[in-house]
Design a protein around this motif. Structure first.
Motif, PDB file in Angstrom:
ATOM      1  N   ALA A  81     -16.128  59.842  28.691  1.00 49.84           N
ATOM      2  CA  ALA A  81     -15.249  60.628  27.820  1.00 49.84           C
ATOM      3  C   ALA A  81     -14.996  59.886  26.511  1.00 49.84           C
ATOM      4  O   ALA A  81     -14.939  60.496  25.433  1.00 49.84           O
ATOM      5  CB  ALA A  81     -13.932  60.919  28.530  1.00 49.84           C
TER       6      ALA A  81
ATOM      7  N   PHE B 148      -6.623  59.640  37.553  1.00 48.87           N
ATOM      8  CA  PHE B 148      -7.427  60.464  36.657  1.00 48.87           C
ATOM      9  C   PHE B 148      -8.570  61.097  37.440  1.00 48.87           C
ATOM     10  O   PHE B 148      -9.014  60.551  38.455  1.00 48.87           O
ATOM     11  CB  PHE B 148      -7.988  59.626  35.500  1.00 48.87           C
ATOM     12  N   ASP B 149      -9.028  62.228  36.957  1.00 51.52           N
ATOM     13  CA  ASP B 149     -10.149  62.919  37.592  1.00 51.52           C
ATOM     14  C   ASP B 149     -11.453  62.202  37.264  1.00 51.52           C
ATOM     15  O   ASP B 149     -12.159  62.541  36.311  1.00 51.52           O
ATOM     16  CB  ASP B 149     -10.233  64.381  37.109  1.00 51.52           C
ATOM     17  N   THR B 150     -11.753  61.186  38.052  1.00 53.48           N
ATOM     18  CA  THR B 150     -12.991  60.428  37.884  1.00 53.48           C
ATOM     19  C   THR B 150     -13.667  60.299  39.247  1.00 53.48           C
ATOM     20  O   THR B 150     -13.145  60.757  40.259  1.00 53.48           O
ATOM     21  CB  THR B 150     -12.711  59.021  37.335  1.00 53.48           C
TER      22      THR B 150
ATOM     23  N   GLU C  35     -10.718  63.073  29.091  1.00 61.42           N
ATOM     24  CA  GLU C  35     -10.598  63.223  27.640  1.00 61.42           C
ATOM     25  C   GLU C  35      -9.216  62.792  27.138  1.00 61.42           C
ATOM     26  O   GLU C  35      -9.059  62.419  25.971  1.00 61.42           O
ATOM     27  CB  GLU C  35     -10.904  64.652  27.203  1.00 61.42           C
ATOM     28  N   GLU C  36      -8.198  62.833  28.015  1.00 60.71           N
ATOM     29  CA  GLU C  36      -6.867  62.353  27.620  1.00 60.71           C
ATOM     30  C   GLU C  36      -6.854  60.830  27.517  1.00 60.71           C
ATOM     31  O   GLU C  36      -6.179  60.261  26.654  1.00 60.71           O
ATOM     32  CB  GLU C  36      -5.820  62.852  28.622  1.00 60.71           C
TER      33      GLU C  36
ATOM     34  N   ARG D  91      -0.456  66.853  37.783  1.00 63.70           N
ATOM     35  CA  ARG D  91      -1.908  66.900  37.973  1.00 63.70           C
ATOM     36  C   ARG D  91      -2.471  65.538  37.622  1.00 63.70           C
ATOM     37  O   ARG D  91      -1.798  64.700  37.014  1.00 63.70           O
ATOM     38  CB  ARG D  91      -2.532  67.959  37.056  1.00 63.70           C
TER      39      ARG D  91
ATOM     40  N   ARG E  26      -6.900  63.872  32.720  1.00 58.42           N
ATOM     41  CA  ARG E  26      -8.267  64.258  32.369  1.00 58.42           C
ATOM     42  C   ARG E  26      -8.911  63.114  31.585  1.00 58.42           C
ATOM     43  O   ARG E  26      -8.271  62.510  30.724  1.00 58.42           O
ATOM     44  CB  ARG E  26      -8.261  65.542  31.544  1.00 58.42           C
TER      45      ARG E  26
ATOM     46  N   GLU F 125     -12.357  61.354  42.995  1.00 61.11           N
ATOM     47  CA  GLU F 125     -13.091  62.434  43.654  1.00 61.11           C
ATOM     48  C   GLU F 125     -13.595  62.018  45.030  1.00 61.11           C
ATOM     49  O   GLU F 125     -13.784  62.856  45.912  1.00 61.11           O
ATOM     50  CB  GLU F 125     -14.268  62.872  42.767  1.00 61.11           C
TER      51      GLU F 125
END
Length: 261
Positions: free
Chosen positions: A20, A199-201, A229-230, A224, A227, A205
């Motif tokens: 990202a 984070f969604d990594t 990108e954040e 949540r 992300r 996952e």
């Protein structure tokens, strides 16, 4: 600092937070040097240039890999006459294991060393090998020659069961931030640490669904995972804001990890 027509080095740049960061820095006009264990599928050698980006196959726990990649980046910088504006160290390894297992077996020292070698020693090695060149670059009008961004974790402060190795490595990265900034200040190089929460990594996952659901209950706002990108947006803010120096920034939406899931 403006990264347009400058080089940004990103370790662990092919996935997760690193990928990202690469995407956003490219959109700002930077040339990217990616250090990663893997190379793009179309690559056939240990270093390749694709679409204005340089990819280097690097195991950051091996100092000879780091040395070869840094040498390549420096040569690229001289060839293109583009200075190195930033180094973003995203490479890391989780290696979960308790100090004493349920069966009474102690933590393997090899496991501890692997986590520390990749997440901590590898980060320091990249920094120590690249800042000598950054220190000789022409300074911006404000005296800046670049910024070093390390990646800690919420585990540095709220380490859970099984995170002795990971928390030790990430806690050390947080602790070394201020002395690193002080060491580099005379050359106009800043040092900032970002400590992300969940984070969604790929790391997240890979968690079992039950663990993810339990972890989600600890979140405040936003409720949540972050992300990638954040995270990249925070990197952008650090690069551009010259007053951000010698500090650790928690990027976790006010979440605090429980002792166990």
């Amino acid at each position: 600092m403006n990264v347009q027509d400058k080089i940004v080095v990103v370790t662990g740049g092919l996935s997760g937070l690193g990928a990202a960061t690469v995407k956003l820095m490219r959109s700002l006009g930077a040339s990217i040097a990616v250090f990663d264990l893997q190379l793009p599928k179309s690559a056939s050698s240990s270093a390749v240039e694709l679409q204005g980006q340089k990819y280097f196959k690097v195991d950051v726990s091996k100092t000879e890999d780091v040395a070869a990649a840094v040498e390549g980046v420096v040569a690229w910088s001289k060839e293109t006459k583009k200075p190195i504006a930033a180094v973003v160290c995203c490479a890391g390894f989780l290696g979960p294991a308790k100090i004493l297992s349920k069966s009474g077996k102690p933590l393997l020292l090899e496991t501890f060393k692997k986590v520390v070698d990749i997440s901590l020693t590898g980060t320091v090695d990249v920094i120590r090998q690249i800042v000598p060149y950054m220190s000789t670059q022409p300074a911006d009008p404000d005296g800046s020659r670049g910024v070093v961004i390390t990646v800690s974790s919420a585990a540095a402060f709220d380490g859970q069961e099984g995170q002795v190795s990971y928390s030790a490595a990430k806690g050390a990265l947080a602790s070394l931030t201020l002395p690193l900034a002080r060491d580099l200040s005379r050359w106009g190089i800043r040092a900032v640490c970002i400590a992300p929460g969940m984070f969604d990594t790929g790391m997240v996952e890979g968690m079992p669904d039950k663990a993810r659901e339990s972890l989600n209950k600890t979140l405040e706002f936003p409720a949540r995972a972050g992300r990638p990108e954040e995270f990249a947006q925070m990197v952008k803010s650090v690069v551009e804001n010259g007053m951000l120096n010698g500090t650790v920034i928690r990027l976790d939406g006010a979440a605090r990890m429980p002792s166990r899931l």
